[in-house]
Design an enzyme around this catalytic site. Structure first.
Site, PDB file in Angstrom:
ATOM      1  N   ARG A 268       0.829  -1.208   0.000  1.00 26.00           N
ATOM      2  CA  ARG A 268       0.000   0.000   0.000  1.00 26.00           C
ATOM      3  C   ARG A 268       0.865   1.260   0.000  1.00 26.00           C
ATOM      4  O   ARG A 268       0.913   2.010  -0.971  1.00 26.00           O
ATOM      5  CB  ARG A 268      -0.946  -0.011   1.216  1.00 26.00           C
ATOM      6  CG  ARG A 268      -2.071   1.034   1.139  1.00 26.00           C
ATOM      7  CD  ARG A 268      -1.646   2.442   1.502  1.00 26.00           C
ATOM      8  NE  ARG A 268      -1.041   2.537   2.819  1.00 26.00           N
ATOM      9  CZ  ARG A 268      -0.467   3.641   3.291  1.00 26.00           C
ATOM     10  NH1 ARG A 268      -0.413   4.742   2.535  1.00 26.00           N
ATOM     11  NH2 ARG A 268       0.088   3.655   4.494  1.00 26.00           N
ATOM     12  N   ASP A 269       1.592   1.470   1.075  1.00 24.26           N
ATOM     13  CA  ASP A 269       2.396   2.681   1.209  1.00 24.26           C
ATOM     14  C   ASP A 269       3.461   2.763   0.121  1.00 24.26           C
ATOM     15  O   ASP A 269       3.772   3.846  -0.388  1.00 24.26           O
ATOM     16  CB  ASP A 269       3.059   2.685   2.592  1.00 24.26           C
ATOM     17  CG  ASP A 269       3.613   4.045   2.982  1.00 24.26           C
ATOM     18  OD1 ASP A 269       3.691   4.933   2.128  1.00 24.26           O
ATOM     19  OD2 ASP A 269       3.975   4.209   4.161  1.00 24.26           O
TER      20      ASP A 269
ATOM     21  N   HIS B 119       6.936   3.990  12.959  1.00 21.32           N
ATOM     22  CA  HIS B 119       6.924   3.991  11.486  1.00 21.32           C
ATOM     23  C   HIS B 119       7.933   5.032  11.024  1.00 21.32           C
ATOM     24  O   HIS B 119       7.648   6.237  11.030  1.00 21.32           O
ATOM     25  CB  HIS B 119       5.513   4.320  10.991  1.00 21.32           C
ATOM     26  CG  HIS B 119       5.371   4.372   9.506  1.00 21.32           C
ATOM     27  ND1 HIS B 119       4.435   3.619   8.821  1.00 21.32           N
ATOM     28  CD2 HIS B 119       6.009   5.091   8.555  1.00 21.32           C
ATOM     29  CE1 HIS B 119       4.515   3.874   7.533  1.00 21.32           C
ATOM     30  NE2 HIS B 119       5.484   4.774   7.345  1.00 21.32           N
TER      31      HIS B 119
ATOM     32  N   HIS C 130      10.802   6.636   8.283  1.00 18.47           N
ATOM     33  CA  HIS C 130      11.263   6.767   6.905  1.00 18.47           C
ATOM     34  C   HIS C 130      12.769   7.016   6.918  1.00 18.47           C
ATOM     35  O   HIS C 130      13.311   7.558   7.887  1.00 18.47           O
ATOM     36  CB  HIS C 130      10.531   7.902   6.195  1.00 18.47           C
ATOM     37  CG  HIS C 130       9.128   7.559   5.842  1.00 18.47           C
ATOM     38  ND1 HIS C 130       8.591   7.755   4.590  1.00 18.47           N
ATOM     39  CD2 HIS C 130       8.117   7.011   6.574  1.00 18.47           C
ATOM     40  CE1 HIS C 130       7.324   7.349   4.569  1.00 18.47           C
ATOM     41  NE2 HIS C 130       7.021   6.912   5.768  1.00 18.47           N
TER      42      HIS C 130
ATOM     43  N   CYS D 162       6.107   9.930   0.659  1.00 22.80           N
ATOM     44  CA  CYS D 162       4.979  10.778   1.017  1.00 22.80           C
ATOM     45  C   CYS D 162       4.655  11.637  -0.195  1.00 22.80           C
ATOM     46  O   CYS D 162       5.565  12.213  -0.802  1.00 22.80           O
ATOM     47  CB  CYS D 162       5.335  11.651   2.213  1.00 22.80           C
ATOM     48  SG  CYS D 162       4.041  12.813   2.690  1.00 22.80           S
TER      49      CYS D 162
ATOM     50  N   ASN E 264      10.128   4.292   3.243  1.00 24.07           N
ATOM     51  CA  ASN E 264      10.184   3.747   4.592  1.00 24.07           C
ATOM     52  C   ASN E 264      11.510   3.019   4.795  1.00 24.07           C
ATOM     53  O   ASN E 264      12.212   2.698   3.840  1.00 24.07           O
ATOM     54  CB  ASN E 264       9.056   2.736   4.789  1.00 24.07           C
ATOM     55  CG  ASN E 264       7.691   3.337   4.619  1.00 24.07           C
ATOM     56  OD1 ASN E 264       7.077   3.798   5.567  1.00 24.07           O
ATOM     57  ND2 ASN E 264       7.184   3.332   3.393  1.00 24.07           N
TER      58      ASN E 264
END
Length: 307
Positions: free
Chosen positions: A16-17, A210, A212, A243, A252
């Site tokens: 997803r991300d 989380h 990055h 992002c 990430n």
């Protein structure tokens, strides 16, 4: 080091991300294959897609098709990202194909406006309604708070603001809150101080980190969180992700790099690193360009660091 967690839970967010930030649209069949490889590696929590508007995020326009096609192996929990109540309605039509709902907002007013065109207060109210709807369906809920460690537009984000939002989310029914270093602005001392506060203020919910790797401090920040007892992380295979705002916000921390570090430190994840690397090599091949994960270049350590 004796105080570090003995085991760590990892949610893989690449499907997803990661995929939503790629310029290409990955074919549905390829997404399904890659998700299957991730599940086969021993990952027990995978964020597989998002029910965002297809015209806004065309990379995830096939959410329904992905959910319909992926296998449902025992012991693997699939999560979907839900932007709003309309997204939840779409997702609930496929209720038997996933286990967890993830919702999100930013701690920074400017970032939240640029990301979803709402104030933080408006987003929080909407998220609370979405959580209520998801909980009524018996779904586990996680909330992610973006820009928890700094905003590229506003700079410092007060921890008290982040923790106040987290408290609202927990009261609304979230069993887990993830704190996102959305554009890689955190440093290890800041992370340690933040999770000291979070553990004091937030009890009875899972605290997830989380990070990055935008400025190369992702694994250092993960270690700082570990040293404060955090045993739940989100990461992305191949170091995919980023992002949408602002430019230059890279991915990430790589799941394989995180898993390798943890295993070398004697911390169990339940993940087979060799199989995880197979999945990362496969997505790198699918995208046709080198990805940022260090293990994709160097490979894993070939000796037992415990001896």
């Amino acid at each position: 080091m004796s105080e570090l967690p003995r085991t760590v839970r990892i949610r893989e967010v690449g499907p997803r991300d990661g995929f939503q930030n790629e310029p290409e649209v990955i074919p549905t069949a390829e997404k399904v294959r890659l998700i299957g490889m991730l599940a086969a590696s021993g990952l027990r929590r995978i964020e597989v897609t998002s029910f965002v508007r297809p015209d806004v995020v065309p990379q995830l326009a096939d959410a329904e098709d992905v959910l319909a096609a992926i296998e449902r192996p025992a012991g693997v929990a699939y999560a979907v990202l839900i932007p709003n109540e309309r997204g939840l309605e779409r997702a609930l039509a496929h209720r038997d194909r996933f286990d967890e709902v993830n919702v999100f907002l930013s701690a920074s007013e400017t970032h939240n406006r640029k990301n979803v065109n709402r104030s933080v207060a408006e987003s929080l109210a909407g998220v609370e309604r979405t959580i209520s709807g998801a909980r009524a369906e018996g779904l586990r809920c996680e909330a992610a708070i973006a820009t928890s460690f700094g905003c590229p537009y506003e700079g410092h984000v007060p921890p008290e603001r982040v923790l106040e939002i987290a408290g609202r989310l927990a009261a609304a029914g979230c069993e887990e809150v993830a704190f996102g270093d959305t554009t890689g602005m955190a440093n290890p001392r800041q992370v340690a101080d933040f999770f000291d506060l979070a553990r004091d203020r937030l009890t009875g919910i899972e605290l997830t980190a989380h990070f990055h790797n935008t400025r190369g401090q992702g694994l250092a920040n993960a270690l700082a969180a570990l040293e404060r007892g955090v045993d739940s992380f989100e990461s992305s295979f191949g170091e995919l992700g980023g992002c949408p705002v602002p430019p230059g916000s890279t991915g990430n921390i790589a799941t394989e790099d995180l898993v390798s570090m943890l295993h070398e430190m004697g911390i169990d994840t339940g993940i087979e690193l060799a199989k995880l690397l197979e999945a990362s090599r496969a997505v790198q091949e699918a995208l046709g360009r080198p990805l940022g994960a260090h293990l994709l270049t160097a490979g894993p350590v070939e000796w037992d660091p415990a001896h």
